[in-house]
Design a protein around this motif. Sequence first.
Motif, mmCIF file in Angstrom:
data_model
loop_
_atom_site.group_PDB
_atom_site.id
_atom_site.type_symbol
_atom_site.label_atom_id
_atom_site.label_comp_id
_atom_site.label_asym_id
_atom_site.label_seq_id
_atom_site.Cartn_x
_atom_site.Cartn_y
_atom_site.Cartn_z
ATOM 1 N N VAL A 94 69.589 -5.840 26.259
ATOM 2 C CA VAL A 94 68.742 -4.641 26.232
ATOM 3 C C VAL A 94 67.807 -4.656 27.435
ATOM 4 N N LEU A 95 67.663 -3.513 28.080
ATOM 5 C CA LEU A 95 66.683 -3.367 29.170
ATOM 6 C C LEU A 95 65.534 -2.507 28.655
ATOM 7 N N ARG A 96 64.334 -3.057 28.755
ATOM 8 C CA ARG A 96 63.137 -2.365 28.264
ATOM 9 C C ARG A 96 62.098 -2.336 29.382
ATOM 10 N N ILE A 97 61.571 -1.185 29.666
ATOM 11 C CA ILE A 97 60.547 -1.042 30.709
ATOM 12 C C ILE A 97 59.184 -0.973 30.040
ATOM 13 N N GLU A 98 58.356 -1.993 30.275
ATOM 14 C CA GLU A 98 57.043 -2.070 29.636
ATOM 15 C C GLU A 98 56.004 -1.435 30.554
ATOM 16 N N ASP A 99 55.864 -0.121 30.396
ATOM 17 C CA ASP A 99 55.110 0.693 31.357
ATOM 18 C C ASP A 99 53.782 1.209 30.809
ATOM 19 N N THR A 100 53.161 0.444 29.921
ATOM 20 C CA THR A 100 51.897 0.918 29.348
ATOM 21 C C THR A 100 50.711 0.714 30.281
ATOM 22 N N ASP A 101 50.895 -0.062 31.352
ATOM 23 C CA ASP A 101 49.823 -0.227 32.347
ATOM 24 C C ASP A 101 49.866 0.988 33.272
ATOM 25 N N LEU A 102 49.183 2.053 32.857
ATOM 26 C CA LEU A 102 49.299 3.326 33.561
ATOM 27 C C LEU A 102 48.749 3.268 34.971
ATOM 28 N N GLU A 103 47.772 2.402 35.208
ATOM 29 C CA GLU A 103 47.173 2.327 36.537
ATOM 30 C C GLU A 103 48.113 1.696 37.554
ATOM 31 N N ARG A 104 48.970 0.772 37.115
ATOM 32 C CA ARG A 104 49.817 0.030 38.050
ATOM 33 C C ARG A 104 51.292 0.400 37.976
ATOM 34 N N SER A 105 51.726 0.998 36.871
ATOM 35 C CA SER A 105 53.139 1.349 36.727
ATOM 36 C C SER A 105 53.449 2.615 37.520
ATOM 37 N N THR A 106 54.551 2.586 38.255
ATOM 38 C CA THR A 106 54.934 3.742 39.072
ATOM 39 C C THR A 106 56.418 4.025 38.915
ATOM 40 N N THR A 153 45.689 4.080 22.897
ATOM 41 C CA THR A 153 46.808 3.472 23.614
ATOM 42 C C THR A 153 47.019 2.040 23.125
ATOM 43 N N PRO A 154 48.212 1.699 22.679
ATOM 44 C CA PRO A 154 48.454 0.335 22.194
ATOM 45 C C PRO A 154 48.494 -0.661 23.349
ATOM 46 N N THR A 155 48.243 -1.919 23.041
ATOM 47 C CA THR A 155 48.175 -2.956 24.069
ATOM 48 C C THR A 155 49.472 -3.769 24.110
ATOM 49 N N TYR A 156 49.554 -4.603 25.114
ATOM 50 C CA TYR A 156 50.799 -5.301 25.457
ATOM 51 C C TYR A 156 51.417 -6.084 24.301
#
Length: 472
Positions: A48-60, A192-195
């Motif tokens: 499975v490939l999962r993109i953990e993109d909850t870091d809105l400031e750094r995820s692009t 917003t949920p955390t990591y």
Amino acid sequence: MTVSQLPLPTSPVRTRFAPSPTGYLHVGGARTALFSWAFARHFGGTFVLRIEDTDLERSTPEAVQAILDGMDWLGLQHDEGPFYQMKRMDRYREVLTKMLADGTAYHCYCSTDEVEAMRERQRAAGEKPRYDGTWRPEPGKTLPAIPADRKPVIRFKNPIDGEVTWHDVVKGTITIANRELDDLVIARPDGTPTYNFCVAVDDSDMQITHVIRGDDHVNNTPRQINILNALGAPLPFYGHVPMILGTDGQKLSKRRDAVSVMDYLDKGFLPEALLNYLARLGWSHGDDEVFSMDQMISWFDLTHLSSSAAQFNPEKLAWLNNHYIKAADNQRLAELIRPAMVSAGAVFESAPDLSLVIALLKERTNTTVELAQAAMLFYRQPAPDAALLEQHITDAIRPALQEFTTSCATVEWSKSAISASMKEVLAKHGLKMPQLAMPLRLLLTGQLQTPSIDAVIELFGRDVVLQRLQKN
């Protein structure tokens, strides 16, 4: 229980690679993905490939694409996904609501300043800084008055007593006392949920059976285990592989090392070489150094993973890449290097077939960049240095050079016949091979170092050879 005694999976294996899209695909991440992919393939499971993109400031979006491009280039194809955490917010809110109702999570109205002041007092008292449970509900406890106009965070109600123990498939048994863990924040004031919360929910929902990741996540594991226990979810097996060190023994650094997977594409490495090399950084199968991914899949069952950090060796990678270049199809290599050669000004009209040139050159090149540079001698006009011409084309050499040029008009055009003609001329004029080969290299290619000159002459073809030699 030792690592080698791990029970065989009794349910379908499901592994995952879950990068945060804050930059390129790091070679350390690629190795983790490789191990997870190979283990799933070994047992006929699901990757499975999962993109953990909850870091809105750094995820692009660019970083997401860089990860997908890197995985595609390496050939680590996922079976499910990519799943994006930001698209799962409704699911996270549903779980948070249930945990609040079940009493495994609670609202905390402490401000950031209040939490920091709390920790400062603990540091001053020589205690480990942690949240002190001000808003943690307990039987008979009276909670403070809810501050007006303050949005709460949601904290996980971590067990106070007991321990978290798991058998790490790399490091062995690890035990962490619950008193060492905090009531971590699992949702911010904006909801917003955390990591750690998202990871636990995702691993549960996606039925992940084996988590293979870097050992920088060891401290997250007991927190995620406790959340999974609170959710009533089965626990995966965990395996934390040590980091990859640079040649200086320090953590790989973008400033000192090539750490992006796509850097290696740009530097002329083949994906099969990089995969083979990464596989051997922290895993082994006897003394095997060179193996295909099919072989790795057949062997990779999580045994023989090293608990020691691996050191990146660029020379070893270059050696492996040379091996794979030599084994690669020449037409494939031609397609890889042609764009760079065009950019460098290569002219392919009336020039040798590039795949034939590659066959001559690839034994001595470690990268496709080197191969493209070496091949250019067949696809540009020679511009020999005047001083070198004067040094190597002397009055003593000119008669032999002229005689060989004349023979090129009629000799059978094969490497063996050309070689025989050269030797005949040399014997007649009492010369040694370098005395004729160096002028020929200069006149035909503009440089003194080439593969065997008879092979070079054969590839250039009669017309080009006569045209360039007759100019002089």
